[in-house]
Write a protein that holds these residues in place. Structure first.
Motif, mmCIF file in Angstrom:
data_model
loop_
_atom_site.group_PDB
_atom_site.id
_atom_site.type_symbol
_atom_site.label_atom_id
_atom_site.label_comp_id
_atom_site.label_asym_id
_atom_site.label_seq_id
_atom_site.Cartn_x
_atom_site.Cartn_y
_atom_site.Cartn_z
ATOM 1 N N TYR A 1 -7.459 -2.375 -4.826
ATOM 2 C CA TYR A 1 -8.446 -1.506 -4.185
ATOM 3 C C TYR A 1 -9.344 -0.802 -5.195
ATOM 4 O O TYR A 1 -10.508 -0.513 -4.907
ATOM 5 C CB TYR A 1 -7.756 -0.492 -3.268
ATOM 6 N N HIS B 1 -6.025 -3.993 2.775
ATOM 7 C CA HIS B 1 -5.515 -3.738 1.423
ATOM 8 C C HIS B 1 -4.555 -4.850 0.975
ATOM 9 O O HIS B 1 -4.682 -5.383 -0.139
ATOM 10 C CB HIS B 1 -4.800 -2.384 1.442
ATOM 11 N N TYR C 1 -5.416 3.714 10.037
ATOM 12 C CA TYR C 1 -4.657 3.545 8.800
ATOM 13 C C TYR C 1 -4.026 2.157 8.712
ATOM 14 O O TYR C 1 -3.950 1.556 7.634
ATOM 15 C CB TYR C 1 -3.584 4.628 8.724
ATOM 16 N N GLU D 1 -7.122 6.188 -0.266
ATOM 17 C CA GLU D 1 -6.299 4.986 -0.340
ATOM 18 C C GLU D 1 -5.463 5.046 -1.610
ATOM 19 O O GLU D 1 -5.914 5.556 -2.645
ATOM 20 C CB GLU D 1 -7.173 3.730 -0.340
ATOM 21 N N TYR E 1 -4.857 8.208 -6.105
ATOM 22 C CA TYR E 1 -5.514 8.019 -4.813
ATOM 23 C C TYR E 1 -7.018 8.224 -4.980
ATOM 24 O O TYR E 1 -7.463 8.954 -5.868
ATOM 25 C CB TYR E 1 -4.987 9.024 -3.773
ATOM 26 N N MET F 1 0.843 -1.187 0.000
ATOM 27 C CA MET F 1 0.000 0.000 0.000
ATOM 28 C C MET F 1 0.878 1.236 0.000
ATOM 29 O O MET F 1 1.937 1.253 0.621
ATOM 30 C CB MET F 1 -0.921 0.009 1.230
ATOM 31 N N ARG G 1 -6.545 -0.323 7.555
ATOM 32 C CA ARG G 1 -6.693 -0.202 6.102
ATOM 33 C C ARG G 1 -5.576 -0.965 5.394
ATOM 34 O O ARG G 1 -5.799 -1.660 4.397
ATOM 35 C CB ARG G 1 -6.675 1.281 5.705
#
Length: 209
Positions: A180, A170, A163, A126, A135, A1, A166
């Motif tokens: 994503y 991800h 975060y 993201e 993003y 990520m 996430r």
């Protein structure tokens, strides 16, 4: 990520991944070799990866290379298929929303289903190293638990908030062949691909034929 800007121990069922972060990450990175990043459209990103079945020197070298590649690309998480390897393993070096750093590796990850009371959605932006320079906001639960194995095959559970939650979601998605952008609306996906086309990655990528 993509970024928004010693042996692990198990405590109360969850792995302790917040201790000696700098030393552990540096050791992996210094042993590793930086590899280029695969980008959306590469077939390895769009299919489920193979389970890790052997926990030995080859896997240890892969984890080292993943940490080196993640740092070179300035990411906070990296799945094996993002460097072209068809195995269910990801690494992370990610801050949570309280500013606590988490460093680790998970093999054969599975996201645990959350009880209704823990499904508070966070719609922050993201990004993804495999969709460089782009993003988009994406709603995900702000708490996540992943179970799997460490690089030596021992069972582990990793929990994250904000975060870092996430990031866990991800990277697990990656290993099941889902980027994503596939969770976005068609309109938002089109915008993300436009951003990617107009941008220039700051790290080496693998061109799609």
């Amino acid at each position: 990520m993509a970024q928004r800007t010693t042996e692990q121990q198990v405590d109360d069922e969850f792995v302790v991944d917040t201790e000696d972060c700098e030393e552990r990450e540096r050791a992996h990175r210094e042993r590793g070799t930086v590899r280029p990043i695969t980008v959306v459209g590469n077939p390895v990103l769009h299919r489920e990866c193979r389970d890790v079945a052997e926990f030995g020197d080859d896997l240890a070298r892969l984890v080292d290379d993943m940490f080196a590649s993640q740092r070179a690309a300035e990411g906070v998480g990296l799945a094996a298929n993002q460097i072209g390897v068809d195995l269910k393993v990801f690494v992370y070096d990610c801050m949570d929303d309280e500013g606590v750093r988490h460093v680790g590796a998970v093999c054969n990850p599975v996201l645990e289903e959350l009880p209704p009371g823990r499904r508070t959605l966070d719609d922050s932006n993201e990004g993804c190293l495999s969709v460089p320079t782009a993003y988009a906001p994406l709603a995900r639960p702000d708490y996540a638990v992943v179970r799997g194995q460490d690089a030596e095959g021992r069972p582990i559970r990793v929990q994250g908030t904000g975060y870092f939650a996430r990031c866990l979601q991800h990277e697990t998605d990656h290993l099941y062949g889902r980027l994503y952008i596939e969770r976005l609306s068609k309109r938002d996906r089109k915008d993300v691909l436009r951003q990617m086309a107009e941008g220039t990655p700051r790290y080496e990528t693998v061109p799609n034929d």
